[in-house]
Design an enzyme around this catalytic site. Structure first.
Site, PDB file in Angstrom:
ATOM      1  N   TYR A   1     -45.190 113.177  12.739  1.00 21.28           N
ATOM      2  CA  TYR A   1     -44.264 112.125  12.059  1.00 21.28           C
ATOM      3  C   TYR A   1     -44.970 110.368  12.616  1.00 21.28           C
ATOM      4  O   TYR A   1     -45.880 110.526  13.369  1.00 21.28           O
ATOM      5  CB  TYR A   1     -43.271 111.432  12.165  1.00 21.28           C
TER       6      TYR A   1
ATOM      7  N   ARG B   1     -43.986 118.117   8.404  1.00 20.58           N
ATOM      8  CA  ARG B   1     -42.854 118.576   8.495  1.00 20.58           C
ATOM      9  C   ARG B   1     -42.993 120.256   7.997  1.00 20.58           C
ATOM     10  O   ARG B   1     -42.544 120.962   8.881  1.00 20.58           O
ATOM     11  CB  ARG B   1     -42.119 118.777   9.541  1.00 20.58           C
TER      12      ARG B   1
ATOM     13  N   ASN C   1     -26.854 116.109  14.107  1.00 23.21           N
ATOM     14  CA  ASN C   1     -28.182 115.046  13.617  1.00 23.21           C
ATOM     15  C   ASN C   1     -28.324 115.056  12.333  1.00 23.21           C
ATOM     16  O   ASN C   1     -28.471 116.666  11.719  1.00 23.21           O
ATOM     17  CB  ASN C   1     -28.983 115.275  14.307  1.00 23.21           C
TER      18      ASN C   1
ATOM     19  N   ARG D   1     -30.965 114.585   9.341  1.00 25.42           N
ATOM     20  CA  ARG D   1     -32.472 113.792   8.698  1.00 25.42           C
ATOM     21  C   ARG D   1     -32.070 113.711   7.011  1.00 25.42           C
ATOM     22  O   ARG D   1     -32.455 115.500   6.301  1.00 25.42           O
ATOM     23  CB  ARG D   1     -33.333 114.272   9.051  1.00 25.42           C
TER      24      ARG D   1
ATOM     25  N   GLY E   1     -28.567 109.081  21.644  1.00 30.09           N
ATOM     26  CA  GLY E   1     -27.284 110.015  21.587  1.00 30.09           C
ATOM     27  C   GLY E   1     -27.958 111.576  21.975  1.00 30.09           C
ATOM     28  O   GLY E   1     -27.349 112.248  22.713  1.00 30.09           O
ATOM     29  N   ASP E   2     -29.409 111.905  21.952  1.00 26.41           N
ATOM     30  CA  ASP E   2     -30.091 113.283  23.262  1.00 26.41           C
ATOM     31  C   ASP E   2     -29.410 112.791  24.448  1.00 26.41           C
ATOM     32  O   ASP E   2     -29.968 114.090  24.581  1.00 26.41           O
ATOM     33  CB  ASP E   2     -31.466 112.996  22.418  1.00 26.41           C
TER      34      ASP E   2
END
Ligand code: ADP
Length: 306
Positions: A84, A100, A165, A167, A258-259
């Site tokens: 990315y 991806r 999460n 996307r 957040g991770d």
């Protein structure tokens, strides 16, 4: 305490001139948990698909250097890691372009049985960590395999940990809802970002009532600089705690906030701390990460937390 992650790590191109690093939500959490877990008797394995190319070899080496166990990685011949590009406009607003769709990670469940399924069935791991992205990258039959694996793990009395999460580049809201509804009944600890939750489910039903509907025993709702909310369900009783975020005067980059929060929370919680102390610790880990550029801060920046 052994934690197995499944997800995808990609090659990141960002900056001016372009710099090459590695990134991915589950990998970020795995890496921070491996750092924080070393003195807390927590070990981390990262399961993903990689190729035989130079970048795949470099990634694996980098994870080994961070004390992440890489024995659950499947080598997918002829495939390579996703990529990315991060572009930043004049106002500091970032946009992401992804390549991806055909990455090695998406082929993880292509064999009759994967290394992760074998390891979990042999009770080698206490916890399994997945995110919405772990599900989103897979085709439907691989998604079903992942659900079955999570169900069996949960039914054996082990922990399934889930970060929501989302996307939208990978799937639409109704697909995400459908698969989250299948997975949530097996989730033991949910780490939910309020914004992602709204994007997936809208506002008709509150996060709290949804988590109650799926009887999730432990839910942590991350709310940026606002206090996080921890909901613990025990013996049919529900206790809610608000834990204030650390004060950060100068936020540099919220990438992996957040991770890293998730890693901080789990490092404390899985080593026996209360949910409030774990959330406090999670905030302090995220506070360090957002004061540095990029997803992964130098080890020295978090020395005092180790
Ligand atoms: P995500 O990165 O998943 O979108 P959040 O934006 O809710 O998640 O951020 C995760 C955590 O990062 C928060 O719970 C908090 O600990 C920390 N954090 C994020 N933004 C700030 C901020 N402006 N000030 C202090 N802490 C923050």
């Amino acid at each position: 305490m052994k934690v197995a992650f499944f997800g995808e790590c990609m090659v990141e191109l960002s900056g001016e001139p372009l710099r090459r690093t590695f990134g991915g939500d589950t990998l970020n959490t795995a890496l921070y948990l491996a750092r924080l877990g070393r003195n807390r008797d927590i070990s981390v394995s990262y399961a993903t698909g990689l190729g035989e190319d130079k970048l795949s070899v470099e990634m694996k080496q980098a994870w080994n250097d961070e004390y992440i166990d890489t024995s659950l990685i499947e080598t997918v011949s002829g495939k390579q890691p996703g990529l990315y590009l991060v572009e930043t406009d004049a106002n500091g607003e970032r946009t992401f372009l992804y390549w991806r769709n055909d990455s090695a990670a998406t082929y993880y469940f292509d064999n009759v049985v994967s290394k992760l399924e074998v390891a979990l069935a042999a009770n080698q791991h206490d916890a399994l960590y997945l995110s919405g992205i772990s599900l989103a990258i897979l085709n439907n039959s691989a998604k079903e395999r992942m659900l079955t694996m999570a169900k069996h793990h949960h039914d054996r009395g082990k922990k399934v940990i889930f970060d929501n999460n989302f996307r939208p580049q990978l799937w639409n809201r109704s697909d995400a809802q459908k698969w989250y509804e299948k997975l949530l009944p097996y989730v033991d600890i949910a780490l939910l970002t309020e914004d992602d939750d709204r994007e997936i489910w809208g506002t008709e039903e509150s996060i709290e009532s949804r988590c109650e509907r799926f009887e999730i025993p432990e839910v942590v709702i991350k709310r940026g600089c606002e206090p996080c909310k921890v909901i613990i369900r025990e013996d049919n009783q529900i206790n809610t705690h608000f834990v204030a975020a650390s004060k950060v005067a100068n936020v540099i980059d919220t990438c992996a906030a957040g991770d890293s929060f998730a890693a901080g929370y789990l490092s404390a919680r899985l080593s026996g701390q209360s949910c409030e102390l774990s959330a406090e610790f999670a905030h302090s880990v995220a506070a360090i990460v957002i004061q540095h550029p990029g997803a992964i801060v130098p080890l020295g920046a978090m020395d005092h937390l180790l």
